[in-house]
Design an enzyme around this catalytic site. Structure first.
Site: not given
Ligand code: PNS
Length: 169
Positions: A24, A48, A97, A135
């Site tokens: 990030h 979440k 990515r 993450s």
């Protein structure tokens, strides 16, 4: 003296950032060079069950980019395009990515364009050494005792460690 609102082209970099990784950071730095201002927009996704609260995630971004005047951070909820309109953003930045990211990102970009045709999505690739980072993997590796140094900013690593030592804090 009147203060005028910040000017220039504003890009939003939205995401969960639970937590911020060096991937990030890489994208934010690239975005900060391309746009006049880049606003890291942290999704408030309490249902979440994030590891870090929205406020903690904002603090981490703020700490890492405290010497970058054109990097800002805020939280948002609801539709991204509504938030982008309110902030008068001209673009959304997303990192790509690998090919596996493409389908989801393509869907989101086109849905956002359907909802707000004037808002452009710009994809940026992080440096090669971060292409496998996420993450989710950071949290998993760290919780199982793996070394995440060099994959997240030192301040994020310290906060991960503090959470592990004092769960619930
Ligand atoms: O880091 P993430 O979890 O991949 O980020 C996803 C995010 C926050 C960009 C996406 O879930 C989002 O924009 N959510 C806000 C709700 C919304 O606008 N949904 C429609 C997207 S097409």
């Amino acid at each position: 003296m009147t203060t005028s609102p910040p000017s220039g082209r504003l890009a939003l970099y939205p995401g969960s950032f639970d937590p911020l990784t060096n991937g990030h950071v890489d994208i934010i730095l690239r975005g900060a060079q391309l746009f006049d201002r880049i606003l890291v927009a942290v999704l408030v996704n309490e249902d979440k069950k994030p590891l870090f609260s929205a406020d903690e995630r904002v603090d981490l971004v703020r700490e890492v980019f405290r010497e970058y005047p054109n990097v800002e951070v805020d939280t948002f909820n609801g539709l991204l395009v509504d938030y982008a309109r309110r902030r008068r953003a001209t673009a959304i930045v997303r990192g790509l990515r690998a090919v596996s990211d493409f389908e989801y990102e393509f869907q989101m970009a086109l849905m956002n364009r359907h909802l707000e045709p004037t808002l452009e999505t710009v994809f940026m690739m992080p440096a090669e050494q971060y292409t496998y980072l996420s993450s989710r993997l950071i949290k998993e590796v760290f919780s199982l005792g793996g070394d995440v140094r060099g994959l997240v900013p030192p301040t994020v690593e310290a906060r991960l460690r503090a959470k592990k030592d004092r769960p619930g804090v």
